[in-house]
Design a protein around this motif. Sequence first.
Motif, PDB file in Angstrom:
ATOM      1  N   ILE A  16       0.838  -1.207   0.000  1.00 35.33           N
ATOM      2  CA  ILE A  16       0.000   0.000   0.000  1.00 35.33           C
ATOM      3  C   ILE A  16       0.873   1.257   0.000  1.00 35.33           C
ATOM      4  N   LEU A  17       1.901   1.260   0.852  1.00 38.19           N
ATOM      5  CA  LEU A  17       2.770   2.441   0.940  1.00 38.19           C
ATOM      6  C   LEU A  17       3.542   2.655  -0.355  1.00 38.19           C
ATOM      7  N   ARG A  18       4.048   1.592  -0.947  1.00 36.09           N
ATOM      8  CA  ARG A  18       4.785   1.707  -2.209  1.00 36.09           C
ATOM      9  C   ARG A  18       3.882   2.312  -3.291  1.00 36.09           C
ATOM     10  N   ASP A  19       2.628   1.877  -3.339  1.00 32.27           N
ATOM     11  CA  ASP A  19       1.679   2.399  -4.330  1.00 32.27           C
ATOM     12  C   ASP A  19       1.401   3.888  -4.137  1.00 32.27           C
ATOM     13  N   ARG A  20       1.608   4.397  -2.921  1.00 29.71           N
ATOM     14  CA  ARG A  20       1.366   5.816  -2.621  1.00 29.71           C
ATOM     15  C   ARG A  20       2.660   6.615  -2.484  1.00 29.71           C
ATOM     16  N   ALA A  21       3.778   6.007  -2.883  1.00 28.49           N
ATOM     17  CA  ALA A  21       5.102   6.660  -2.826  1.00 28.49           C
ATOM     18  C   ALA A  21       5.482   7.046  -1.400  1.00 28.49           C
ATOM     19  N   LEU A  22       5.057   6.218  -0.444  1.00 30.48           N
ATOM     20  CA  LEU A  22       5.421   6.410   0.963  1.00 30.48           C
ATOM     21  C   LEU A  22       6.312   5.246   1.384  1.00 30.48           C
ATOM     22  N   MET A  23       6.947   5.371   2.562  1.00 30.89           N
ATOM     23  CA  MET A  23       7.885   4.352   2.993  1.00 30.89           C
ATOM     24  C   MET A  23       7.641   3.934   4.440  1.00 30.89           C
ATOM     25  N   ILE A  24       8.085   2.722   4.772  1.00 28.22           N
ATOM     26  CA  ILE A  24       8.066   2.277   6.161  1.00 28.22           C
ATOM     27  C   ILE A  24       9.304   2.853   6.835  1.00 28.22           C
ATOM     28  N   GLY A  25       9.092   3.483   7.986  1.00 21.44           N
ATOM     29  CA  GLY A  25      10.207   4.014   8.768  1.00 21.44           C
ATOM     30  C   GLY A  25      10.659   2.980   9.781  1.00 21.44           C
ATOM     31  N   SER A  26      10.769   3.368  11.030  1.00 23.14           N
ATOM     32  CA  SER A  26      11.187   2.423  12.062  1.00 23.14           C
ATOM     33  C   SER A  26      10.035   1.477  12.397  1.00 23.14           C
ATOM     34  N   VAL A  27      10.408   0.275  12.817  1.00 22.94           N
ATOM     35  CA  VAL A  27       9.422  -0.733  13.188  1.00 22.94           C
ATOM     36  C   VAL A  27       9.737  -1.198  14.598  1.00 22.94           C
TER      37      VAL A  27
END
Length: 65
Positions: A16-27
Amino acid sequence: LCPNLVGLNIEEARTILRDRALMIGSVDRRFDSTLLPGTITQQSHAPGEELDAGVEIDLVISRDR
């Protein structure tokens, strides 16, 4: 806009994030006996929040003991 990732697993969130040009930060992983391991329980940006491309969203994910 920031999607609601709570309740999803990390792979679903990544897509979902890749499709919206967003990224996962810290987990951060925290034990939660009521959820399957790998379920997102919190996110750093509110769903619907306006975000620029490339913004990282920090996640809290349930884990086994």
